[in-house]
Design a protein around this motif. Sequence first.
Motif, short mmCIF file in Angstrom:
data_model
loop_
_atom_site.label_atom_id
_atom_site.label_comp_id
_atom_site.label_asym_id
_atom_site.label_seq_id
_atom_site.Cartn_x
_atom_site.Cartn_y
_atom_site.Cartn_z
N ILE A 17 84.11 65.07 112.17
CA ILE A 17 82.65 65.99 112.94
C ILE A 17 83.31 67.79 112.48
O ILE A 17 84.38 68.25 111.57
CB ILE A 17 84.20 65.63 114.58
CG1 ILE A 17 82.69 67.00 115.28
CG2 ILE A 17 84.87 66.32 114.45
CD1 ILE A 17 82.86 66.22 116.49
N GLY A 19 82.06 71.62 112.47
CA GLY A 19 81.57 72.24 112.95
C GLY A 19 82.19 74.35 113.11
O GLY A 19 83.32 74.04 113.10
N ALA A 23 82.12 74.88 119.27
CA ALA A 23 81.04 74.51 118.64
C ALA A 23 80.94 73.30 120.16
O ALA A 23 80.17 72.43 119.81
CB ALA A 23 80.21 73.83 117.54
N LYS A 25 83.50 70.45 119.80
CA LYS A 25 83.75 69.50 118.98
C LYS A 25 84.96 68.57 120.19
O LYS A 25 84.40 67.21 120.36
CB LYS A 25 84.43 69.98 117.59
CG LYS A 25 84.05 70.82 116.84
CD LYS A 25 83.93 70.91 114.98
CE LYS A 25 85.12 71.88 115.14
NZ LYS A 25 85.32 72.33 113.96
N ILE A 28 83.28 67.23 123.15
CA ILE A 28 82.63 65.84 122.57
C ILE A 28 83.76 64.89 122.52
O ILE A 28 83.40 63.57 122.68
CB ILE A 28 81.62 65.92 121.61
CG1 ILE A 28 80.59 67.07 122.24
CG2 ILE A 28 81.56 65.05 121.16
CD1 ILE A 28 80.11 67.54 120.91
N TRP A 117 79.44 63.75 112.11
CA TRP A 117 79.24 64.91 113.13
C TRP A 117 79.09 65.76 112.48
O TRP A 117 79.90 66.13 112.78
CB TRP A 117 79.42 63.94 114.00
CG TRP A 117 79.10 62.98 115.45
CD1 TRP A 117 78.24 61.97 115.01
CD2 TRP A 117 79.96 62.44 116.04
NE1 TRP A 117 78.50 61.07 115.16
CE2 TRP A 117 79.67 61.21 116.20
CE3 TRP A 117 80.84 62.71 117.01
CZ2 TRP A 117 79.88 60.40 117.34
CZ3 TRP A 117 81.57 61.75 117.52
CH2 TRP A 117 81.18 60.00 117.96
N TYR A 118 77.53 67.35 112.75
CA TYR A 118 77.51 68.03 112.79
C TYR A 118 77.50 68.83 114.04
O TYR A 118 75.66 68.47 114.30
CB TYR A 118 76.21 68.64 111.54
CG TYR A 118 77.40 69.70 110.47
CD1 TYR A 118 77.18 70.94 111.28
CD2 TYR A 118 77.37 70.02 109.46
CE1 TYR A 118 77.80 72.65 110.49
CE2 TYR A 118 77.70 71.35 108.72
CZ TYR A 118 78.00 72.22 109.56
OH TYR A 118 78.39 72.97 109.41
N CYS A 119 77.88 69.30 114.64
CA CYS A 119 78.31 69.96 115.85
C CYS A 119 77.21 71.83 115.58
O CYS A 119 77.80 72.67 114.59
CB CYS A 119 79.23 70.39 116.40
SG CYS A 119 80.10 69.29 116.56
N PRO A 121 75.91 74.59 118.26
CA PRO A 121 76.01 75.43 119.31
C PRO A 121 74.52 76.01 119.87
O PRO A 121 74.43 77.10 118.91
CB PRO A 121 77.53 76.57 119.70
CG PRO A 121 78.03 76.55 118.47
CD PRO A 121 77.02 75.33 117.52
N LEU A 150 74.56 67.21 115.89
CA LEU A 150 74.70 67.76 117.15
C LEU A 150 74.51 68.91 117.98
O LEU A 150 75.56 69.99 117.72
CB LEU A 150 76.31 67.12 117.98
CG LEU A 150 76.80 65.12 117.70
CD1 LEU A 150 76.28 65.19 116.37
CD2 LEU A 150 78.15 65.55 118.26
N THR A 152 74.91 71.31 120.52
CA THR A 152 75.85 70.93 121.36
C THR A 152 75.63 72.28 122.19
O THR A 152 74.76 73.08 122.44
CB THR A 152 77.25 71.44 120.87
OG1 THR A 152 77.27 72.78 120.46
CG2 THR A 152 77.78 70.31 120.54
#
Length: 257
Positions: A17, A19, A23, A25, A28, A117-119, A121, A150, A152
Motif C-alpha cells: 500500500i 500513499g 492518505a 492508509k 483502510i 494499492w496506491y492511495c 486522498p 484508491l 480515499t
Amino acid sequence: MDPSEIRERIVRFRILIIGRANAGKTTILQKVCNTRENPDIYNSAGEKINPAVLTASRERGLHDIENEMVFQNNPGFVFHDSRGFEAGGVSEFNKVKAFIADRSKERDIKKRLHVIWYCIPMDEASRSFTAGEVKFFSQCDTGSIPVMVLFTKFDAFYDIEFAQLRRGGTPWKDAKEQAPKLAEESFANGPQLKFLKDVRRPPKCHVCLPNMDSDDADCQPLMERTAGTLDDEVLMQLFVSTQQTNLELCMKYAVER
C-alpha cells in the motif's frame, strides 16, 4: 485446488500500500481486516519489531518497506507500507521501485507481491497528483503485479456538491441525497481519471472510497475490484479465502466459478 490447500501453500495474500501522509492508509487496512487495533510489525527475518523502535525510526525519517504488517484479526493478509515519495524524494522512489521489481520476479509465490494499492486522498484543495505520483505512473514497471488506485476520502467531493446545491437553493435533505451521485458524475469526467487514462503506466483499475472512518464503512467495492484484478486463479482463491466476514464476495466468487 482447495482453498485450505492454497492457504497452506501460500499462507498469506501480500499487498503493498502506497500513499502520501494522511492518505487514510491505516484506516483502510483496519477496515479490510475488520479491526481497530494496530498491526504487528515484523522485519524481513520474521522477527517482531518493538513499536517503540519503529516510532524512534520514523522520528529520524527512517522507513523500511521490507517490514511486514499483520493484523491479528485477519492474519490472511500481509501488508507492506510505503509512505509515498514526497518525504524521501528520489531515494524513496528508487527503494519502492527496486522492492517492486524484486518482488515481481520472486520465484516463491509466498514472497511475491500480489497487488499494489496506491492511495490518492481527495480531501486536499488541489486534488491533483503530486510529482512523485506522476513519476510512479510514468516510470515504475510493476511487471505482472496489478496496480489499483484508491481515491480515499472521496466524501470530500460530496461536501463540494452539497455546498453548491445549497447555494442554488436546494433544500438540505434533498441536497444531502443528491450530492453523492453528482460527485461521482463530476469525478467521472474530471482530471484525475483523464490523467490515469493517458499516463504511460496506467493502473489496472480504480475505486472511490468515501467515509472510510465511519463505523459502517463499506469495503465491498475495494474487495470486488481487487478480486477482479487477479488473473491467477490460485491467487483469486487465496484472496477470497481471506474474506472472513465478507460472505457476499465469497458467494459471488463461488457462483462465478
